[in-house]
Design a protein around this motif. Structure first.
Motif, PDB file in Angstrom:
ATOM      1  N   ARG A 175       0.664  -1.293   0.016  1.00  9.20           N
ATOM      2  CA  ARG A 175      -0.192  -0.277  -0.133  1.00  9.20           C
ATOM      3  C   ARG A 175       0.836   0.744  -0.202  1.00  9.20           C
ATOM      4  O   ARG A 175       0.070   2.115  -0.707  1.00  9.20           O
ATOM      5  N   ARG A 176       1.141   1.577   0.557  1.00  5.47           N
ATOM      6  CA  ARG A 176       2.922   2.239   0.512  1.00  5.47           C
ATOM      7  C   ARG A 176       4.194   2.096   0.220  1.00  5.47           C
ATOM      8  O   ARG A 176       4.519   1.141   0.570  1.00  5.47           O
ATOM      9  N   VAL A 177       4.994   3.041   0.315  1.00  4.66           N
ATOM     10  CA  VAL A 177       6.435   3.291  -0.246  1.00  4.66           C
ATOM     11  C   VAL A 177       7.256   1.998   0.538  1.00  4.66           C
ATOM     12  O   VAL A 177       7.439   2.818   2.273  1.00  4.66           O
ATOM     13  N   GLY A 178       7.976   1.296   0.331  1.00  2.27           N
ATOM     14  CA  GLY A 178       8.799   0.517   1.299  1.00  2.27           C
ATOM     15  C   GLY A 178       7.456  -0.214   2.069  1.00  2.27           C
ATOM     16  O   GLY A 178       8.868  -1.291   2.831  1.00  2.27           O
ATOM     17  N   ASP A 179       6.726  -0.403   2.113  1.00  2.00           N
ATOM     18  CA  ASP A 179       6.088  -1.698   2.234  1.00  2.00           C
ATOM     19  C   ASP A 179       6.073  -3.218   1.655  1.00  2.00           C
ATOM     20  O   ASP A 179       6.856  -3.242   0.786  1.00  2.00           O
ATOM     21  N   PRO A 180       6.454  -4.101   2.303  1.00  2.00           N
ATOM     22  CA  PRO A 180       6.702  -5.543   1.569  1.00  2.00           C
ATOM     23  C   PRO A 180       5.915  -6.136   0.001  1.00  2.00           C
ATOM     24  O   PRO A 180       4.915  -5.287   0.362  1.00  2.00           O
ATOM     25  N   ALA A 181       6.203  -6.577  -1.062  1.00  2.00           N
ATOM     26  CA  ALA A 181       5.710  -6.226  -2.389  1.00  2.00           C
ATOM     27  C   ALA A 181       4.981  -8.065  -1.710  1.00  2.00           C
ATOM     28  O   ALA A 181       5.422  -8.363  -0.493  1.00  2.00           O
ATOM     29  N   VAL A 182       3.695  -7.834  -2.449  1.00  2.00           N
ATOM     30  CA  VAL A 182       2.987  -9.439  -2.236  1.00  2.00           C
ATOM     31  C   VAL A 182       3.156 -10.080  -3.236  1.00  2.00           C
ATOM     32  O   VAL A 182       2.939 -10.992  -4.161  1.00  2.00           O
ATOM     33  N   ILE A 183       3.387 -11.686  -3.013  1.00  2.00           N
ATOM     34  CA  ILE A 183       3.590 -12.189  -4.118  1.00  2.00           C
ATOM     35  C   ILE A 183       1.839 -12.970  -4.011  1.00  2.00           C
ATOM     36  O   ILE A 183       1.669 -14.245  -2.759  1.00  2.00           O
ATOM     37  N   THR A 184       1.478 -13.139  -4.590  1.00  2.00           N
ATOM     38  CA  THR A 184      -0.149 -13.757  -5.135  1.00  2.00           C
ATOM     39  C   THR A 184      -0.094 -14.607  -5.812  1.00  2.00           C
ATOM     40  O   THR A 184      -0.805 -15.438  -5.302  1.00  2.00           O
ATOM     41  N   SER A 185       0.981 -15.593  -6.168  1.00  2.00           N
ATOM     42  CA  SER A 185       1.147 -17.102  -7.224  1.00  2.00           C
ATOM     43  C   SER A 185       2.175 -17.307  -7.189  1.00  2.00           C
ATOM     44  O   SER A 185       2.848 -16.128  -7.900  1.00  2.00           O
ATOM     45  N   THR A 186       2.435 -18.334  -7.248  1.00  2.00           N
ATOM     46  CA  THR A 186       4.023 -19.139  -8.002  1.00  2.00           C
ATOM     47  C   THR A 186       3.300 -20.472  -8.623  1.00  2.00           C
ATOM     48  O   THR A 186       2.179 -21.374  -7.614  1.00  2.00           O
ATOM     49  N   ASN A 187       3.255 -21.147  -9.976  1.00  2.00           N
ATOM     50  CA  ASN A 187       3.514 -21.987 -11.008  1.00  2.00           C
ATOM     51  C   ASN A 187       4.256 -22.608 -10.791  1.00  2.00           C
ATOM     52  O   ASN A 187       5.111 -21.883 -12.761  1.00  2.00           O
ATOM     53  N   PRO A 188       5.531 -23.327 -11.088  1.00  2.00           N
ATOM     54  CA  PRO A 188       5.088 -24.643  -9.651  1.00  2.00           C
ATOM     55  C   PRO A 188       4.995 -23.840  -8.710  1.00  2.00           C
ATOM     56  O   PRO A 188       5.777 -23.187  -8.570  1.00  2.00           O
ATOM     57  N   ASP A 189       4.450 -24.416  -7.626  1.00  2.18           N
ATOM     58  CA  ASP A 189       4.389 -23.948  -6.319  1.00  2.18           C
ATOM     59  C   ASP A 189       5.822 -24.073  -4.839  1.00  2.18           C
ATOM     60  O   ASP A 189       5.922 -25.662  -5.340  1.00  2.18           O
ATOM     61  N   ILE A 190       6.454 -23.739  -5.782  1.00  2.00           N
ATOM     62  CA  ILE A 190       7.452 -23.775  -4.341  1.00  2.00           C
ATOM     63  C   ILE A 190       8.063 -22.733  -3.263  1.00  2.00           C
ATOM     64  O   ILE A 190       7.039 -21.463  -3.638  1.00  2.00           O
ATOM     65  N   PRO A 191       8.390 -23.198  -2.521  1.00  2.28           N
ATOM     66  CA  PRO A 191       8.439 -21.875  -1.680  1.00  2.28           C
ATOM     67  C   PRO A 191       9.896 -21.070  -1.732  1.00  2.28           C
ATOM     68  O   PRO A 191      10.706 -21.216  -2.365  1.00  2.28           O
ATOM     69  N   ILE A 192       9.073 -19.692  -1.623  1.00  5.97           N
ATOM     70  CA  ILE A 192       9.995 -18.939  -1.638  1.00  5.97           C
ATOM     71  C   ILE A 192      10.340 -17.543  -0.946  1.00  5.97           C
ATOM     72  O   ILE A 192       9.652 -17.116   0.289  1.00  5.97           O
ATOM     73  N   THR A 193      11.515 -16.890   0.266  1.00  5.57           N
ATOM     74  CA  THR A 193      11.691 -16.170   0.791  1.00  5.57           C
ATOM     75  C   THR A 193      11.414 -14.809   0.181  1.00  5.57           C
ATOM     76  O   THR A 193      12.603 -14.482  -0.626  1.00  5.57           O
ATOM     77  N   ASN A 194      10.345 -14.081   0.383  1.00  5.31           N
ATOM     78  CA  ASN A 194       9.887 -12.988  -0.444  1.00  5.31           C
ATOM     79  C   ASN A 194      10.522 -11.557   0.612  1.00  5.31           C
ATOM     80  O   ASN A 194      10.636 -11.595   1.180  1.00  5.31           O
ATOM     81  N   ASN A 195      11.658 -10.933   0.486  1.00 11.07           N
ATOM     82  CA  ASN A 195      12.042 -10.190   0.208  1.00 11.07           C
ATOM     83  C   ASN A 195      11.883  -8.880  -1.005  1.00 11.07           C
ATOM     84  O   ASN A 195      12.942  -7.605  -0.644  1.00 11.07           O
ATOM     85  N   VAL A 196      11.360  -8.570  -1.616  1.00  9.13           N
ATOM     86  CA  VAL A 196      10.988  -7.409  -2.244  1.00  9.13           C
ATOM     87  C   VAL A 196      10.057  -6.253  -1.607  1.00  9.13           C
ATOM     88  O   VAL A 196       9.582  -6.460  -0.868  1.00  9.13           O
TER      89      VAL A 196
END
Length: 478
Positions: free
Chosen positions: A200-221
């Motif tokens: 919602r705001r600058v500096g907030d984490p970006a959200v992963i909405t889907s992955t295909n195929p599904d694998i574990p992802i550590t999200n620091n975007v």
């Protein structure tokens, strides 16, 4: 007209042509020298070579003996070697085998094995949906009378080595799909499609909405300002089951996607095909697995013909598809030594260079795509190689697979070419690397090869692109 007058006119025409050619070469030399004096190139390595194939002569060279990083220029060598060894009519084939016996109730008392020749586009979503490949394989199983499989679905990867990436590839490359490497069985170009939306705001984490195929992802975007350039990078080794991503996407982004490299693609394919069979009425008792050596007792059930060499090389060169070039590289190694490895692919390439009677002084080739920064070429070698290939029977297929002027992937720096001329070109781009090479014909239908290599420039990419564009404009006037 007397004989003497004819000789005089012919001599005069030749002298005028030579004078014009010399003038054009002088103008090219002026532009190259002026370009290399720019601050952006003060600490750079910069080389240019132009060869007249029709007249078998080098008409311009500057620093053409410098050994430099080629990047994707390597694909010129890999694809030519593939044409030479396998021929333009070569098709990738994917084979379906079975072991054991089929009883009268339609139960296979054994396993199903899928083996490939390293087809880089097996089940690729670049083409008709994955289901079409799985449908054909399933249909072949049904036609054999198999309703149940008591064993497993195996992916056989024995044609290639287990190491999918070269040890010298960069860590910030190998987690991304462009550096996924080639496996004995590839699956959807060994990629994972990851969708993001901004916070919602600058500096907030970006959200992963889907992955295909599904694998574990550590999200620091994270979310950046609206004018931020999209920049997401994935990290992770080929056989790790997870990925880490870092970077930034602009505020207000509702949906954008990037591609990570797929861990264990053969296992992913076997798992997906097992699920497909089960959902389409064929029972599979065992869980999917991978064969690293082909079982001794098996029988062929079906062969699925994939793409021909022209389609593969066109995608390799025009879209800078690294998995395709690495598949070809390792397949060439397999044809030489019986096992597809980086080492056997390298040995094949040096045999090929020797066959073309080319000196490899200043040359080092360790992979097929050019991802390794251990690769080295000279501008002179690139031109000599292109000249040698221009005399091969497969040349028109080879040149036809190269990018056409004004259509170089991702980099629109190529000037417009006169209607009675033609330009076929390959780019090689990496951090601090901008290279271009290929063929052109002038208004007299003379064929030329050229190479421009630039390493370690000190400016933004747009600036160096414009500097090189000026040199290309002069080259096509020769």
């Amino acid at each position: 007209m007397t004989h003497c007058k004819k000789i005089f006119l012919a001599t005069l025409c030749t002298m005028l042509w030579m004078a014009a050619a010399a003038q054009n070469t002088d103008r090219l030399d002026f532009v190259v020298r002026h370009t290399t004096l720019k601050p952006a190139l003060r600490h750079a390595s910069f080389a240019v070579c132009v060869h007249n194939i029709t007249k078998d002569s080098t008409i311009y060279s500057r620093n053409d003996d410098l050994s430099m990083i080629p990047a994707a220029i390597n694909k010129l060598f890999t694809t030519a070697a593939a044409y030479s060894r396998m021929g333009p009519k070569f098709y990738f084939e994917n084979h379906l085998y079975y072991s054991g016996e089929i009883d009268r109730h339609g139960t296979l008392q054994g396993d199903i094995i899928i083996a490939s020749a390293g087809d880089p586009f097996f089940c690729s979503d670049r083409f008709p949906h994955t289901d079409s490949t799985f449908y054909r394989l399933t249909d072949a199983i049904r036609k054999k009378g198999i309703k149940r499989i008591s064993g497993h679905i195996y992916a056989d990867t024995s044609i290639f080595e287990g190491d999918m990436v070269h040890p010298s590839w960069r860590w910030d490359d190998i987690g991304n799909c462009h550096a996924s490497g080639a496996c004995g069985i590839n699956y959807n170009e060994n990629s994972v499609d990851v969708h993001f939306k901004a916070g919602r705001r600058v500096g907030d984490p970006a959200v992963i909405t889907s992955t295909n195929p599904d694998i574990p992802i550590t999200n620091n975007v994270v979310t950046g300002p609206r004018d931020t350039v999209f920049d997401v990078c994935f990290y992770g080794a080929p056989h790790q089951n997870n990925r880490t991503c870092r970077g930034v996407i602009p505020l207000g982004t509702a949906d954008t996607h990037f591609r990570a490299s797929l861990p264990q693609p053969a296992m992913r394919m076997a798992t997906a095909f097992t699920r497909y069979l089960r959902s389409h009425g064929i029972t599979v008792s065992g869980e999917p697995d991978v064969h690293f050596t082909m079982p001794k007792q098996y029988r062929k059930l079906y062969t699925d013909t994939a793409f021909n060499l022209f389609t593969t090389t066109a995608l390799t060169t025009q879209t800078n598809n690294n998995i395709a070039s690495e598949s070809l590289f390792k397949l060439l190694g397999y044809l030489r030594d019986g096992h597809g490895t980086f080492g056997s692919g390298r040995r094949f390439m040096y045999d090929y260079f020797q066959e073309l009677d080319l000196s490899t002084s200043g040359v080092n080739m360790v992979d097929g795509s050019g991802l390794s920064r251990d690769n080295r070429v000279t501008a002179y070698f690139v031109c000599q190689f292109l000249d040698a290939v221009a005399r091969q029977q497969f040349f028109f297929d080879y040149a036809g697979a190269l990018g056409i002027s004004n259509r170089v992937p991702e980099y629109d720096i190529i000037p417009r070419v006169p209607e009675d001329c033609s330009l076929r070109i390959k780019s090689g781009v990496a951090p601090g690397v901008r290279n271009f090479a290929g063929y052109f014909t002038n208004q007299e239908d003379q064929v030329f090869s050229f190479s421009i290599l630039c390493n370690n420039y000190s400016c933004d990419d747009a600036t160096i692109d414009q500097l090189i564009k000026g040199i290309i404009e002069e080259i096509i006037r020769l």
